[in-house]
Design a protein around this motif. Sequence first.
Motif, PDB file in Angstrom:
ATOM      1  N   ARG A 188      -3.393  -6.445   2.078  1.00 53.57           N
ATOM      2  CA  ARG A 188      -3.028  -5.070   1.714  1.00 53.57           C
ATOM      3  C   ARG A 188      -2.159  -4.491   2.836  1.00 53.57           C
ATOM      4  N   ILE A 189      -0.872  -4.352   2.552  1.00 47.40           N
ATOM      5  CA  ILE A 189       0.074  -4.040   3.625  1.00 47.40           C
ATOM      6  C   ILE A 189       0.659  -2.642   3.483  1.00 47.40           C
ATOM      7  N   GLY A 190       0.380  -1.801   4.477  1.00 48.07           N
ATOM      8  CA  GLY A 190       0.995  -0.482   4.537  1.00 48.07           C
ATOM      9  C   GLY A 190       1.906  -0.382   5.749  1.00 48.07           C
ATOM     10  N   ILE A 207      -7.678   1.877  -3.384  1.00 50.43           N
ATOM     11  CA  ILE A 207      -8.242   1.296  -2.167  1.00 50.43           C
ATOM     12  C   ILE A 207      -9.226   2.237  -1.480  1.00 50.43           C
ATOM     13  N   LYS A 258      -0.380   4.461  -0.644  1.00 45.53           N
ATOM     14  CA  LYS A 258      -1.218   5.670  -0.604  1.00 45.53           C
ATOM     15  C   LYS A 258      -0.488   6.794   0.128  1.00 45.53           C
ATOM     16  N   VAL A 312       0.850  -1.198   0.000  1.00 48.59           N
ATOM     17  CA  VAL A 312       0.000   0.000   0.000  1.00 48.59           C
ATOM     18  C   VAL A 312       0.890   1.255   0.000  1.00 48.59           C
ATOM     19  N   GLU A 347      -7.989  -2.589  15.219  1.00 44.56           N
ATOM     20  CA  GLU A 347      -6.790  -3.410  15.351  1.00 44.56           C
ATOM     21  C   GLU A 347      -6.933  -4.206  16.641  1.00 44.56           C
ATOM     22  N   ARG A 377     -18.231   2.284   5.808  1.00 44.42           N
ATOM     23  CA  ARG A 377     -17.674   3.466   5.155  1.00 44.42           C
ATOM     24  C   ARG A 377     -18.062   3.456   3.685  1.00 44.42           C
ATOM     25  N   TYR A 421       2.832   6.669   2.477  1.00 44.92           N
ATOM     26  CA  TYR A 421       2.717   7.100   3.880  1.00 44.92           C
ATOM     27  C   TYR A 421       3.756   8.194   4.195  1.00 44.92           C
TER      28      TYR A 421
HETATM   29  C1  LIG Z   1      -4.467   2.096   4.385  1.00 47.36           C
HETATM   30  C2  LIG Z   1      -5.218   0.890   3.992  1.00 47.36           C
HETATM   31  C3  LIG Z   1      -4.646  -0.381   4.113  1.00 47.36           C
HETATM   32  C4  LIG Z   1      -3.298  -0.619   4.748  1.00 47.36           C
HETATM   33  O1  LIG Z   1      -3.452  -0.625   6.144  1.00 47.36           O
HETATM   34  P1  LIG Z   1      -2.192  -0.790   7.131  1.00 47.36           P
HETATM   35  O2  LIG Z   1      -2.802  -0.901   8.468  1.00 47.36           O
HETATM   36  O3  LIG Z   1      -1.381   0.450   6.974  1.00 47.36           O
HETATM   37  O4  LIG Z   1      -1.452  -1.998   6.707  1.00 47.36           O
HETATM   38  C5  LIG Z   1      -5.369  -1.455   3.638  1.00 47.36           C
HETATM   39  N1  LIG Z   1      -6.593  -1.299   3.104  1.00 47.36           N
HETATM   40  C6  LIG Z   1      -7.184  -0.097   2.984  1.00 47.36           C
HETATM   41  C7  LIG Z   1      -8.542   0.015   2.386  1.00 47.36           C
HETATM   42  C8  LIG Z   1      -6.521   1.045   3.435  1.00 47.36           C
HETATM   43  O5  LIG Z   1      -7.111   2.242   3.337  1.00 47.36           O
END
Ligand SMILES: *Cc1c(COP(=O)(O)O)cnc(C)c1O
Length: 382
Positions: free
Chosen positions: A224-226, A83, A37, A35, A171, A136, A41
Amino acid sequence: MIPSPGWIEVDLDAVGRNLDLLRDSLPQRVDVAAVLKADAYGHGIDHVLPLVIDRGIGTIGVTGNDEARAARFLGFAGRIMRIRPALAEEVDDAIAHGVEEWVGGAEHGAEVARVARERGIRIPVHVSINSTGLSRDGIELLHPRGREDLRRVLDEPSLRVVGVCSHFPCEDADDVAQGAAAFQVQSDLVLRSLAAAARAGIRRHCATSFAALTVPDSHFDLVRIGAALYGDSTAPHPGFHPAFTLKSRVAAVNEYRAGSTVGYDRTHRLDRDAVLATVPIGYADGVQRSLGGRACVLIRGRRLPIVDRHAMNTLTVDATELRDLRPGEEVVLYGRQGSDRISSADLERANGHIAADLYSVWGRLHPRIPVRSTTVSHRDAV
Ligand SMILES: *Cc1c(COP(=O)(O)O)cnc(C)c1O
């Protein structure tokens, strides 16, 4: 040294190690979407994406079209998944970059389909469903209208469904496990609503960093990893290294008498003679005023408090315990200096919001310098 009052050091080795650790922590069959976005980050997509490409990660998650454009410019040939639901104008502009859109409801699906029809193409989409209760953008399949809304999206001839997705609100392992179980049932229903040919190749995904590292049942086909990528995950999983450091330098040093007040509104009064250091960075530089009088910075590896209700481009640190402090000495507002670190938890305690709320903005306001850390890799450490 760069001629800027503040700057960010982005530790490329940390991001690279985090990517490796992440891949090692997940089953091979699970695809990873990196991710990126908010310009990765705040870390800079130009710094992070080459590491992602290097590791053969085939999908990235973006929000804005700038990120999609940058990714293609940087040579990323894989899948770009948006996303969040996009505006029609964004969808239209993103076609050139081959972006897979996130469909957030029946009306939104109709908007995306309209753009596709006007361009005479089919747009690949991920259908968001509200299994996790984020409420959402997902279609609420428990609502009497939900099935009908789903049908409308699936029946749009200009949309090609490539994913079914959901997003967790918390979380918390139990919350995630429950959401994942609901997603299993509801995404089954979505797949059963499609002809066998249309079903093939659809990826199901709901996990973020926390979910992926904490609840294996949340993996499905893609995660989906940020946060973990940047070393800022709250998952109880050791070894991820923060990659972001916000630095400045001491501009001026002065001694003031006990009883003086410091900064605007006279909210801080010195109870002893004190040495105060001026740091040329303030709320217009993203160091929000809520941090004034609450957060600390590091100078010479020592944790020193920001004492004033700080200004647009200046803040004041009590440096009485440092002898002979001079203009030009390095100040760390977030990240490591010496053996101490201003952590995400420190920022969160100081301003009441997650650290990403701050650093994702800092990334856009300050020049970024890629650095290579010298810390040992997790492979060496274990
Ligand atoms: C930001 C986001 C993620 C990533 O989340 P992290 O907790 O940063 O890994 C995944 N999915 C969606 C829809 C997001 O907006």
